[in-house]
Design a protein around this motif. Structure first.
Motif, PDB file in Angstrom:
ATOM      1  N   LEU A  13       0.838  -1.215   0.000  1.00 35.40           N
ATOM      2  CA  LEU A  13       0.000   0.000   0.000  1.00 35.40           C
ATOM      3  C   LEU A  13       0.866   1.255   0.000  1.00 35.40           C
ATOM      4  CD1 LEU A  13      -2.873  -0.752   2.526  1.00 35.40           C
ATOM      5  CD2 LEU A  13      -3.144   0.049   0.177  1.00 35.40           C
ATOM      6  N   LEU A  14       1.832   1.291   0.891  1.00 43.55           N
ATOM      7  CA  LEU A  14       2.684   2.477   1.003  1.00 43.55           C
ATOM      8  C   LEU A  14       3.515   2.698  -0.256  1.00 43.55           C
ATOM      9  CD1 LEU A  14       3.876   2.110   4.705  1.00 43.55           C
ATOM     10  CD2 LEU A  14       2.226   3.752   3.794  1.00 43.55           C
ATOM     11  N   LEU A  20       2.328   6.400  -7.006  1.00 48.40           N
ATOM     12  CA  LEU A  20       1.253   7.096  -7.711  1.00 48.40           C
ATOM     13  C   LEU A  20       1.222   8.583  -7.382  1.00 48.40           C
ATOM     14  CD1 LEU A  20      -1.620   4.458  -7.388  1.00 48.40           C
ATOM     15  CD2 LEU A  20      -0.346   5.089  -9.461  1.00 48.40           C
ATOM     16  N   PHE A  21       1.378   8.927  -6.116  1.00 46.84           N
ATOM     17  CA  PHE A  21       1.366  10.339  -5.732  1.00 46.84           C
ATOM     18  C   PHE A  21       2.526  11.085  -6.371  1.00 46.84           C
ATOM     19  CE2 PHE A  21      -0.916   9.155  -1.540  1.00 46.84           C
ATOM     20  CZ  PHE A  21      -2.143   9.170  -2.187  1.00 46.84           C
ATOM     21  N   TYR A  22       3.675  10.445  -6.429  1.00 45.24           N
ATOM     22  CA  TYR A  22       4.849  11.090  -7.020  1.00 45.24           C
ATOM     23  C   TYR A  22       4.667  11.270  -8.527  1.00 45.24           C
ATOM     24  CZ  TYR A  22       9.603  12.056  -8.467  1.00 45.24           C
ATOM     25  OH  TYR A  22      10.718  12.632  -9.027  1.00 45.24           O
ATOM     26  N   ASN A  23       4.212  10.208  -9.193  1.00 44.57           N
ATOM     27  CA  ASN A  23       4.092  10.252 -10.659  1.00 44.57           C
ATOM     28  C   ASN A  23       2.910  11.082 -11.148  1.00 44.57           C
ATOM     29  OD1 ASN A  23       6.336   8.631 -11.047  1.00 44.57           O
ATOM     30  ND2 ASN A  23       5.147   6.743 -11.103  1.00 44.57           N
ATOM     31  N   ASP A  24       1.774  10.985 -10.466  1.00 49.19           N
ATOM     32  CA  ASP A  24       0.543  11.597 -10.981  1.00 49.19           C
ATOM     33  C   ASP A  24       0.016  12.751 -10.142  1.00 49.19           C
ATOM     34  OD1 ASP A  24       0.710   9.645 -12.918  1.00 49.19           O
ATOM     35  OD2 ASP A  24      -0.719   8.309 -11.946  1.00 49.19           O
ATOM     36  N   GLY A  25       0.570  12.970  -8.972  1.00 47.46           N
ATOM     37  CA  GLY A  25       0.114  14.041  -8.092  1.00 47.46           C
ATOM     38  C   GLY A  25      -0.952  13.562  -7.124  1.00 47.46           C
ATOM     39  N   ILE A  26      -0.974  14.159  -5.960  1.00 44.47           N
ATOM     40  CA  ILE A  26      -1.897  13.766  -4.890  1.00 44.47           C
ATOM     41  C   ILE A  26      -3.346  13.964  -5.304  1.00 44.47           C
ATOM     42  CG2 ILE A  26      -2.648  14.325  -2.534  1.00 44.47           C
ATOM     43  CD1 ILE A  26       0.329  14.963  -1.944  1.00 44.47           C
ATOM     44  N   ASP A  32      -9.399   4.421  -4.433  1.00 44.55           N
ATOM     45  CA  ASP A  32      -9.730   3.226  -5.217  1.00 44.55           C
ATOM     46  C   ASP A  32      -8.590   2.824  -6.146  1.00 44.55           C
ATOM     47  OD1 ASP A  32     -12.248   2.941  -4.060  1.00 44.55           O
ATOM     48  OD2 ASP A  32     -13.189   4.254  -5.539  1.00 44.55           O
ATOM     49  N   ARG A  33      -7.943   3.806  -6.755  1.00 39.01           N
ATOM     50  CA  ARG A  33      -6.832   3.505  -7.643  1.00 39.01           C
ATOM     51  C   ARG A  33      -5.658   2.910  -6.874  1.00 39.01           C
ATOM     52  NH1 ARG A  33      -3.386   7.595 -11.405  1.00 39.01           N
ATOM     53  NH2 ARG A  33      -1.988   6.030 -12.249  1.00 39.01           N
ATOM     54  N   VAL A  34      -5.351   3.468  -5.714  1.00 36.95           N
ATOM     55  CA  VAL A  34      -4.259   2.934  -4.897  1.00 36.95           C
ATOM     56  C   VAL A  34      -4.558   1.488  -4.521  1.00 36.95           C
ATOM     57  CG1 VAL A  34      -3.009   3.122  -2.708  1.00 36.95           C
ATOM     58  CG2 VAL A  34      -3.566   5.194  -4.008  1.00 36.95           C
TER      59      VAL A  34
END
Length: 142
Positions: A13-14, A20-26, A32-34
């Motif tokens: 999860l982490l 995802l947050f780094y690549n696509d932004g928070i 759901d995607r995570v």
């Protein structure tokens, strides 16, 4: 020195959320995607999140305080999460054969909110015992 063993699902999860947050932004990545990309269930998320990791209160309550506009994307995520949580409570109460599931679900959600804030303001163990005692009573599990 004792070490805390972390679970593989929690690590997944982490790692997934970080990527995802780094690549696509928070703001463009939802829960759901995570969960989907991490390959874990919502239950896994909550099992590894629990009150013991919320030493400063509930992140959803805190985010709602920072983004009070119901039209903001953050507030919409919070509303979606709360709707899901209420629906899950109603489903579980219905499956358990309880009556008045709407009122019970609302009360249990309110107690959970109180738990999250109480763990921040008061002794988490005392707060948790009070939550469990009252939640069991509301759900008819005496």
């Amino acid at each position: 020195m004792a070490t805390t063993r972390r679970s593989a699902p929690r690590d997944q999860l982490l790692a997934t959320a970080s990527r995802l947050f780094y690549n696509d932004g928070i703001n463009s990545v939802g829960v759901d995607r995570v969960l989907q990309e991490a390959g874990v269930t919502r239950a896994t998320l909550y099992r590894h999140d629990a009150y013991r990791h919320h030493t400063r209160g509930c992140p959803f309550i805190k985010a709602a305080g920072e983004f009070p506009d119901p039209g903001s994307p953050v507030h919409q995520v919070i509303s979606k999460h709360r709707a899901w949580f209420h629906a899950e409570l109603r489903r579980l109460l219905t499956e358990a054969g309880r009556d008045d599931v709407d009122a019970k679900a609302e009360t249990l959600a309110m107690l959970r909110d109180a738990l999250m804030v109480g763990c921040f303001l008061d002794d988490p163990d005392v707060t948790r015992r009070a939550f469990v005692r009252n939640a069991r009573w509301v759900a008819g599990l005496r």
